[in-house]
Design an enzyme around this catalytic site. Structure first.
Site, PDB file in Angstrom:
ATOM      1  CB  CYS A 192      45.843  41.369  38.597  1.00  0.00           C
ATOM      2  SG  CYS A 192      46.579  39.787  38.346  1.00  0.00           S
ATOM      3  CB  THR A 194      48.995  37.215  37.251  1.00  0.00           C
ATOM      4  OG1 THR A 194      49.826  38.143  37.937  1.00  0.00           O
ATOM      5  CG2 THR A 194      49.554  35.822  37.442  1.00  0.00           C
TER       6      THR A 194
HETATM    7  P1  5GP Z   1      41.493  44.379  43.774  1.00  0.00           P
HETATM    8  O1  5GP Z   1      40.835  44.597  45.101  1.00  0.00           O
HETATM    9  O2  5GP Z   1      41.862  45.671  43.120  1.00  0.00           O
HETATM   10  O3  5GP Z   1      40.685  43.498  42.871  1.00  0.00           O
HETATM   11  O4  5GP Z   1      42.820  43.549  44.051  1.00  0.00           O
HETATM   12  C1  5GP Z   1      43.841  43.983  44.913  1.00  0.00           C
HETATM   13  C2  5GP Z   1      44.918  42.934  44.929  1.00  0.00           C
HETATM   14  O5  5GP Z   1      45.499  42.781  43.626  1.00  0.00           O
HETATM   15  C3  5GP Z   1      46.126  43.236  45.788  1.00  0.00           C
HETATM   16  O6  5GP Z   1      45.895  43.068  47.158  1.00  0.00           O
HETATM   17  C4  5GP Z   1      47.160  42.283  45.234  1.00  0.00           C
HETATM   18  O7  5GP Z   1      47.039  40.982  45.759  1.00  0.00           O
HETATM   19  C5  5GP Z   1      46.805  42.229  43.758  1.00  0.00           C
HETATM   20  N1  5GP Z   1      47.738  43.041  42.959  1.00  0.00           N
HETATM   21  C6  5GP Z   1      48.164  44.287  43.173  1.00  0.00           C
HETATM   22  N2  5GP Z   1      48.991  44.708  42.205  1.00  0.00           N
HETATM   23  C7  5GP Z   1      49.114  43.694  41.366  1.00  0.00           C
HETATM   24  C8  5GP Z   1      49.870  43.494  40.162  1.00  0.00           C
HETATM   25  O8  5GP Z   1      50.545  44.366  39.646  1.00  0.00           O
HETATM   26  N3  5GP Z   1      49.773  42.246  39.593  1.00  0.00           N
HETATM   27  C9  5GP Z   1      49.009  41.256  40.146  1.00  0.00           C
HETATM   28  N4  5GP Z   1      49.011  40.070  39.546  1.00  0.00           N
HETATM   29  N5  5GP Z   1      48.265  41.427  41.242  1.00  0.00           N
HETATM   30  C10 5GP Z   1      48.325  42.623  41.839  1.00  0.00           C
END
Ligand code: 5GP
Length: 369
Positions: A192, A194
């Site tokens: 992410c 953001t």
């Molecule tokens: P991880 O388990 O990899 O830390 O986080 C997974 C989560 O990241 C996903 O379920 C979703 O909420 C968030 N996510 C997925 N793709 C993106 C993206 O391109 N941008 C953002 N801001 N969040 C993402």
């Protein structure tokens, strides 16, 4: 006037769970990992509250199937076609894979088509009007998200609906008029961008604490989404009273995640016969759903009004998903024995979390094999 909250907001890496005496548990085998979830809009489901993220890389059929088979929950991403999902459901029926805990994802774009997709699936597969739906938007604060949620609830009165993402308690009650599970987490994901691109986000521990009570007070459930680095973080989320956890990155390096294994060869600093020794490492691709890569792949490009809020990564290949899931269930059961909790459901009642400066002893980190 702009408000600045000076209380420090905490993330998983800021806290630990304090071991303590509880009920007599001699073995992890005695821990009940699965629990019964009674949802606000009437449905009941049973399982261990862990979801794979509804991302193209890990929200695929292969990962979903394994989680469902282990008694967990699963999502499949929104870019699958009706034919693909129907074929998957038929395969699950043939292979005795339970699909009661499977959530079909839709996005906000072309919402009418997406709702039609759910209706078509309903008529092709006998869900008895109770298919589970995940309505996914990176920013669920926008009015359109609430409109789509209301529309989906009207069309699917009996479904379990998970809606998100949000990162504050103020919006939860409104969403729970139509949703059963609120997906919390903005900016914590490993792919992410953001927080970098917009400056927006809330650390997960404080966010779960802020949302869980208010959501539970009206019979809703929450899902802590993003930021899981280790199994211990899943344990912390359950101890903080999150009903569900959603994770992407921890599954993304496994065999069952989408994409081929990519091998890369590096020069190391070790010299043999006057030459630097080489080392080959294996990786898998993991990309955010708002990354430029995903936009090019699924949306025909970025569009000139937005910036990429996701990253494209090559992450270390981690092998078997079965082994990863075993590590997860083993870690959760072990956590329960440290805090005297007989079940995942009782973890939050048994747990005390402590704020720490240091999580892990990393003195030999560079020597790990
Ligand atoms: P991880 O388990 O990899 O830390 O986080 C997974 C989560 O990241 C996903 O379920 C979703 O909420 C968030 N996510 C997925 N793709 C993106 C993206 O391109 N941008 C953002 N801001 N969040 C993402």
């Amino acid at each position: 006037m702009t408000q600045l909250l000076s209380e420090q907001y905490l993330d998983y890496s800021d806290v630990l769970i304090k071991p303590k005496m509880g009920i007599n548990l001699n073995s992890r085998k005695d821990v009940a990992l699965e629990r019964v979830f009674k949802f606000k809009h009437g449905q009941v489901r049973t399982g261990l509250g862990l979801f794979n993220a509804n991302m193209a890389t890990v929200g695929n059929f292969a990962v979903a199937k394994k989680l469902l088979n282990k008694g967990m929950f699963a999502t499949i991403h929104k870019h699958y076609t009706i034919d693909e999902i129907s074929a998957f459901l038929i395969e699950c029926r043939k292979d005795n894979v339970p699909v009661d805990n499977l959530f079909i994802t839709i996005g906000l774009k072309n919402s009418e088509d997406q709702i039609q997709k759910l209706k078509d699936l309903e008529s092709r597969y006998d869900w008895n009007n109770s298919q589970n739906i995940c309505i996914d938007a990176p920013n669920f604060y926008i009015p359109k998200a609430q409109d789509v949620l209301a529309l989906v609830r009207r069309e699917f009165p009996k479904s379990v609906i998970m809606a998100g993402n949000i990162a504050s308690a103020d919006v939860c009650l409104k969403l729970l008029d139509n949703a059963d599970i609120i997906k919390c987490g903005i900016g914590s994901g490993s792919a992410c961008l953001t927080r970098k691109q917009t400056g927006c986000g809330v650390p997960m521990v404080s966010l779960i604490l802020e949302c869980a009570d208010i959501v539970h007070s009206v019979g809703g459930h929450i899902c802590a989404d993003g930021g899981i680095v280790d199994v211990g973080d899943i344990c912390k989320a359950f101890c903080l009273n999150s009903d569900f956890v959603m994770a992407g990155g921890i599954f993304a390096g496994t065999d069952d995640a989408e994409g081929e294994i990519i091998e890369k060869t590096y020069l190391t600093s070790e010299i043999i016969d006057g030459k630097n020794k080489t080392e080959t490492k294996s990786f898998k691709q993991y990309y955010g759903m708002s990354s430029e890569y995903a936009n090019n792949k699924f949306a025909g490009g970025m569009g000139n009004y937005k910036t990429s809020e996701g990253r494209e990564l090559l992450i270390p290949y981690t092998g078997s998903l079965d082994k990863c899931l075993q590590d997860i269930t083993g870690g959760i059961a072990s956590c329960c024995t440290y805090i005297g909790a007989g079940s995942t459901k009782s973890m939050s009642k048994c747990a005390t979390l402590i704020r720490v400066n240091n999580q892990l002893n990393k003195v030999f980190e560079k020597y790990s094999v």
